[in-house]
Design an enzyme around this catalytic site. Sequence first.
Site, PDB file in Angstrom:
ATOM      1  N   ASP A 105       0.804  -1.229   0.000  1.00 29.17           N
ATOM      2  CA  ASP A 105       0.000   0.000   0.000  1.00 29.17           C
ATOM      3  C   ASP A 105       0.835   1.276   0.000  1.00 29.17           C
ATOM      4  O   ASP A 105       0.301   2.347   0.287  1.00 29.17           O
ATOM      5  CB  ASP A 105      -0.932   0.003   1.213  1.00 29.17           C
ATOM      6  CG  ASP A 105      -0.167  -0.016   2.531  1.00 29.17           C
ATOM      7  OD1 ASP A 105       1.010  -0.413   2.539  1.00 29.17           O
ATOM      8  OD2 ASP A 105      -0.759   0.361   3.565  1.00 29.17           O
ATOM      9  N   GLU A 106       2.095   1.181  -0.368  1.00 25.81           N
ATOM     10  CA  GLU A 106       2.967   2.351  -0.221  1.00 25.81           C
ATOM     11  C   GLU A 106       4.046   2.319  -1.304  1.00 25.81           C
ATOM     12  O   GLU A 106       4.616   1.270  -1.598  1.00 25.81           O
ATOM     13  CB  GLU A 106       3.603   2.328   1.164  1.00 25.81           C
ATOM     14  CG  GLU A 106       4.436   3.525   1.511  1.00 25.81           C
ATOM     15  CD  GLU A 106       5.028   3.417   2.909  1.00 25.81           C
ATOM     16  OE1 GLU A 106       5.735   4.351   3.310  1.00 25.81           O
ATOM     17  OE2 GLU A 106       4.803   2.382   3.580  1.00 25.81           O
TER      18      GLU A 106
END
Length: 456
Positions: A105-106
């Site tokens: 998610d990053e």
Amino acid sequence: MRNAPTILHLDMDAFFASVEQASKPSLRGKAVVVGGLGPRGVVATASYEARVFGVHSAMPMAQARRLTPNAAYLVPRFALYRSVSEQVMGLLRELSPLVEPLSLDEAFVDLEAGEAASDAASARLAGERLRADIRAVTGLSGSVGLAACKMLAKIASEQAKPDGLVLIEPGTERAMLGPMPVRTLPGVGPATGDHLRRAGITTVEEIAEAGEDELVRLLGKAHGHALYAMALAHDERPVVAERETKSVSVEDTYDVDIHDRVRVGLEVQRLADRCVRRLRGAGLSGRTIVLKVRRYDFSTLTRSETLRGPTDDPAVVREAAARLLDSVDTTGGVRLLGVGVSGLADYTQEDLFAQAAAGEVGEPVLEEDVAEPVAEQEAAAERRWPAGHDVRHAEYGHGWVQGSGLGRVTVRFETPASVGPGRVRTFRVDDPALEPAEPLPLVAGGKEVPVDGVGA
């Protein structure tokens, strides 16, 4: 450092929990906690509604339940999270060839390399378009930070949370960083933070004022030099598209300590097979086999063995892991086991001696091809229904498991496209009309997500 804020950092908001809320209309706007639900489980992600009560990632699940007993507690669905992550990373790669994923998610993005931005105005426009595209494709929100270097872009995305965008104009970095606590800087954890506090240093500006020599005296040469540079907002690290994988590993934490040495051995063999499947899925092999054992008293032992050449043969990894286990005293019980492979390569060199010792002929056999012991076959006869996982009923259609126990499973029948909460029904765990199902797309028009071993 650049003279334009063309380094972008994207951080999806409460990613696992947000995916669950997007797929389950009845949970939208409510406290959701994703993680291990056993007595020793920990929180993987908590929705912002749960964070209000003090719940956060890495917190023991038992503590989270005390803080917010009315939250929805769900077992992670990693196949779905990976699928949504691939959609997001695809949008980032449309912006630039230089995308550096840090996790599901990053990621960092070099907007300049993709000619997506050259100044503050175009960078802001690219960031806003990205956030809109992510919402259109996945239905989720992400926070964006824009700055002239990676460190500041990550700090900016933290300030933007949730569901925002923060751009740090070049020339304003020192003024922005100055009043922030020392823990804001990467690499300053609790121990370093306490050490600096005892020296009277509590803000980033005070780190800069202390000077490089004092920081080296306090923290050592490498850490002192690095911290001083960060306090001056200096970060020359480039966005690197390919991050080298250093190891592949799997581990399990057990709700009840394992005392039976035979059971410990069987668990290690299963973990070895899982590790090889993950290794092969990444197209890798490795030379060093690592065994991790956490005992009943929380002491953790690590043993490793380096082979003559890299392998992705499950028999070789199982044999090595078994040899490593022989050197570990498990008296008193085991609470966690892990098997990993490091020294990775993209080719293999078969260990013929290990294959001969295992009596193998032809293709190696993976765990799913091995007949399970009778006791495990009997245990598998009663299907498990993990909380939050997808099911389909012959009459009621698609739904998800709200909970199970005492021979019953409760299902809420709704889909991501449902308007309002779906209806709830309870069934026997062996109801032939109820089957595990694959997750539905979060946004209409998407594809179903294949899940290996769903419902297992």
